[in-house]
Design a protein around this motif. Sequence first.
Motif, PDB file in Angstrom:
ATOM      1  N   THR A 118       0.824  -1.211   0.000  1.00 23.49           N
ATOM      2  CA  THR A 118       0.000   0.000   0.000  1.00 23.49           C
ATOM      3  C   THR A 118       0.852   1.253   0.000  1.00 23.49           C
ATOM      4  OG1 THR A 118      -1.709  -1.207   1.221  1.00 23.49           O
ATOM      5  CG2 THR A 118      -1.846   1.198   1.211  1.00 23.49           C
ATOM      6  N   MET A 119       1.860   1.280   0.868  1.00 20.95           N
ATOM      7  CA  MET A 119       2.725   2.463   0.931  1.00 20.95           C
ATOM      8  C   MET A 119       3.502   2.635  -0.366  1.00 20.95           C
ATOM      9  SD  MET A 119       2.196   3.755   3.948  1.00 20.95           S
ATOM     10  CE  MET A 119       3.598   4.819   4.152  1.00 20.95           C
ATOM     11  N   GLY A 120       3.962   1.525  -0.975  1.00 13.85           N
ATOM     12  CA  GLY A 120       4.735   1.629  -2.213  1.00 13.85           C
ATOM     13  C   GLY A 120       3.918   2.169  -3.371  1.00 13.85           C
ATOM     14  N   ILE A 121       2.697   1.633  -3.552  1.00 16.02           N
ATOM     15  CA  ILE A 121       1.844   2.102  -4.656  1.00 16.02           C
ATOM     16  C   ILE A 121       1.446   3.560  -4.449  1.00 16.02           C
ATOM     17  CG2 ILE A 121      -0.393   1.772  -5.774  1.00 16.02           C
ATOM     18  CD1 ILE A 121      -0.093  -1.208  -5.269  1.00 16.02           C
ATOM     19  N   THR A 122       1.096   3.920  -3.202  1.00 15.67           N
ATOM     20  CA  THR A 122       0.724   5.311  -2.914  1.00 15.67           C
ATOM     21  C   THR A 122       1.888   6.253  -3.164  1.00 15.67           C
ATOM     22  OG1 THR A 122      -0.822   4.488  -1.235  1.00 15.67           O
ATOM     23  CG2 THR A 122      -0.250   6.829  -1.183  1.00 15.67           C
ATOM     24  N   ALA A 123       3.082   5.844  -2.736  1.00 15.02           N
ATOM     25  CA  ALA A 123       4.252   6.695  -2.958  1.00 15.02           C
ATOM     26  C   ALA A 123       4.544   6.860  -4.444  1.00 15.02           C
ATOM     27  CB  ALA A 123       5.472   6.100  -2.235  1.00 15.02           C
ATOM     28  N   LEU A 124       4.416   5.781  -5.225  1.00 21.82           N
ATOM     29  CA  LEU A 124       4.636   5.880  -6.672  1.00 21.82           C
ATOM     30  C   LEU A 124       3.636   6.827  -7.329  1.00 21.82           C
ATOM     31  CD1 LEU A 124       5.502   2.223  -7.728  1.00 21.82           C
ATOM     32  CD2 LEU A 124       7.004   4.208  -7.800  1.00 21.82           C
ATOM     33  N   LEU A 125       2.372   6.752  -6.926  1.00 25.92           N
ATOM     34  CA  LEU A 125       1.366   7.636  -7.500  1.00 25.92           C
ATOM     35  C   LEU A 125       1.647   9.098  -7.156  1.00 25.92           C
ATOM     36  CD1 LEU A 125      -1.892   5.567  -6.854  1.00 25.92           C
ATOM     37  CD2 LEU A 125      -0.782   5.992  -9.054  1.00 25.92           C
ATOM     38  N   LEU A 126       2.036   9.357  -5.912  1.00 31.62           N
ATOM     39  CA  LEU A 126       2.321  10.734  -5.511  1.00 31.62           C
ATOM     40  C   LEU A 126       3.565  11.264  -6.213  1.00 31.62           C
ATOM     41  CD1 LEU A 126       1.582  10.552  -1.677  1.00 31.62           C
ATOM     42  CD2 LEU A 126       0.209  11.653  -3.437  1.00 31.62           C
ATOM     43  N   ILE A 127       4.606  10.430  -6.307  1.00 33.61           N
ATOM     44  CA  ILE A 127       5.831  10.876  -6.981  1.00 33.61           C
ATOM     45  C   ILE A 127       5.572  11.070  -8.472  1.00 33.61           C
ATOM     46  CG2 ILE A 127       8.187  10.189  -7.568  1.00 33.61           C
ATOM     47  CD1 ILE A 127       8.306   8.743  -4.871  1.00 33.61           C
ATOM     48  N   TRP A 128       4.720  10.238  -9.057  1.00 35.32           N
ATOM     49  CA  TRP A 128       4.373  10.407 -10.461  1.00 35.32           C
ATOM     50  C   TRP A 128       3.653  11.737 -10.704  1.00 35.32           C
ATOM     51  CZ3 TRP A 128      -0.767   9.746 -12.697  1.00 35.32           C
ATOM     52  CH2 TRP A 128      -0.766   9.858 -14.098  1.00 35.32           C
ATOM     53  N   SER A 129       2.835  12.158  -9.750  1.00 35.42           N
ATOM     54  CA  SER A 129       2.143  13.439  -9.901  1.00 35.42           C
ATOM     55  C   SER A 129       3.056  14.630  -9.686  1.00 35.42           C
ATOM     56  CB  SER A 129       0.970  13.512  -8.916  1.00 35.42           C
ATOM     57  OG  SER A 129       1.450  13.518  -7.579  1.00 35.42           O
ATOM     58  N   ASN A 130       4.157  14.452  -8.942  1.00 36.49           N
ATOM     59  CA  ASN A 130       5.076  15.563  -8.674  1.00 36.49           C
ATOM     60  C   ASN A 130       6.495  15.013  -8.546  1.00 36.49           C
ATOM     61  OD1 ASN A 130       6.197  18.031  -8.040  1.00 36.49           O
ATOM     62  ND2 ASN A 130       5.392  18.091  -5.958  1.00 36.49           N
ATOM     63  N   PRO A 131       7.168  14.707  -9.669  1.00 38.89           N
ATOM     64  CA  PRO A 131       8.491  14.057  -9.619  1.00 38.89           C
ATOM     65  C   PRO A 131       9.633  15.036  -9.389  1.00 38.89           C
ATOM     66  CG  PRO A 131       7.794  14.290 -11.885  1.00 38.89           C
ATOM     67  CD  PRO A 131       6.668  14.835 -11.048  1.00 38.89           C
TER      68      PRO A 131
END
Length: 691
Positions: A107-120
């Motif tokens: 859960t933490m990994g997928i959420t972190a990837l989505l957030l980083i994808w929105s603001n890399p």
Amino acid sequence: MTTRQILFGVLLFSLLACALIYAVHLWLTRRSRGVYVPLQDISRGEGRSVRNLYRQWLQLAYRFCLHVPLVKGYVMRLRQRISVVHPYDEISLRLETMKLAAVITGTMGITALLLIWSNPTIGFIVLIMLACIVIHDLLIEMYVNRLERKLLIQSVELFSQVRHHYQQHGMVDEAIYEGAESAGPEIALHTHRIYHALVSKDPEEELEKYYESAPNRYLKAFAGISRLVMEFGDYARKKSSIYLLGLSGLTREIQLEILRRDKLDYLLKGLNVIALAPVFFAKPIERWARGNFPAMDQFYTSKLGFITKISIYVIIVVAYVLLQKLQQHRETDYRAGFDKPSWEERLCRIPMVRNLALIMAPRQGTPAFARLLRLLRESNTRLKLEWFVVRRLTLFTLAFALSLSTAVFLHVQARHQLLYAPVPEQQSLFGQMNEVQLQAAERRAEQDRQWMEQLGMSPAVDQGQAEKLIEENGAQGMTQEQIKAAADRVLEKLRQFDGEYLRWWELVLAIAAGLIAYAFPLWMLYFHRKVRNMEMRHEVYQFMTVISILRGMERISVEGILEWLNRFAVIFKVPIQKCLLHYEHGAQLALTELKEDVWFPDFQRLVDKLLLAVDKVPIREVFDEDLDGEMAFSFEQRRQEYEALIDTKAGWGRMIGFAPMYALIFLYLVIPLIGMSFTQMSIYYEQIQRL
């Protein structure tokens, strides 16, 4: 390929890999059974081999993780945290550990990837990583709290069953065994452990082992009361047996705790989502503001904008952490079995660090040394004095280095923006630059950078030198007024570029941040000592419950009461053990020292009664009706304190939960937009005056 494209590819690959693994599981299931297994049949229970494969995969994953150094420590930490609350067998404990690790990390990994994808961006990635570390621990606490609540609910049902079976045949061990057979699965494991300890060859030793790992004080008290009645026998008091009275008291305590948790969870429900929501809306708001108000571009790329952005993310993380702290129900930080060397102890093994800690610590024999030592003892921490000093020095160093690094980074970022930020032909409050205007603005920024380099990046250049350089190198098609405006712009950039260096007051602020971090552990000790006031009341009330049973025993003595109190003690364990060691050399002196070692008034009154019972008044008379009145008063007092504490936590929770949203709207959008509007209006007013 951009960072966003790379992260999107990683996310897409992860989803495809999950789908492929699931398909392989289905194929293996069909092959092992030799028949076609549709999905709907699996849901009916006909695809149980999938579950077996899943459990086998978790067991293999557990064994594999034990051979990876860093992952091994993480898995063992999860295992230890779960085993404290729920005594699973070895196979089940491994399965629960790996399931919890897979769910949380996934859960933490997928959420972190989505957030980083929105603001890399680098800063946002670092912040997300820090937030994941904090939220990860809090998710584990939430899981443990749910297990604890389930244990409390099942404990009420267990005590009701034990009461029923005890009234049938009057045997404690048989009542506990029969109650465990019909109890819930979680509480049944604890009840069986208590039963086997009571009927073992050495009940005292087995109960001591259980006391060290008991998940709450209620089960510890249940085991102790059962042992007392089995050893000394039961007797009737107020038309009921003392064992049934003890069970009734424990049931009231658990019901009060369940009501407190339910009410607090209801009042704070949903605030966690509200506190985390601004993380997902920060970047869309920034894009909308930049697209509709070009002047906001200047704010978001400036030092003030960067500080505001970091502050909002910090507010989000702090608000989430505080909300989780408000919802925590942990009785005490002390847990037997958690005595592994801390990082402070490891650092203290380094001679240079240890010598520095001894220099910074108060000297032995001074009032400051005595106050700090007393504070460490009263706050129930396991840290030694030098370890505590190492923690303060480490936090000071980290806070100072982080603050100083942030200040240097902001200056570097500001210089980069001065050199490479696009320069629009004229400032506009509304709208957005088109592609042609954006390319012209970038060419203008590149031209300014070249002129600044030709001028030697020196702020001492005057207006004439700048205009002469522009006329010689880039004045084709430019009017005299445009040349003067370009010169003014270049000179202003040179002045700002030269002013971007570390100031003395920034160093002072970094030192101040370090001093605040240095004082923070001391503040936390004072806070924990204040919070422990209610925990001490819990323990004293438990002591009263034990004494109410022991006072009717004919062979009981003050030393025997102290031995039983030592078995239940957590906060007062060390002073009670010290009293027992000195008891043979003088009961009066040992009890007097016990009273002096503990500052809590309720416990001191209890010791006064033990002093009176040493050789003057029988124990049954000392702890008679007055003890029952104190227990009733203590229960009612704690009930009112619970209500006041819940109301206070609810108020703080609402304020903290909405703070990130308010910070995002006002600090990140409304106030900057108002400021930029006033700036633009002043520019328009100057332009109108020149007409």
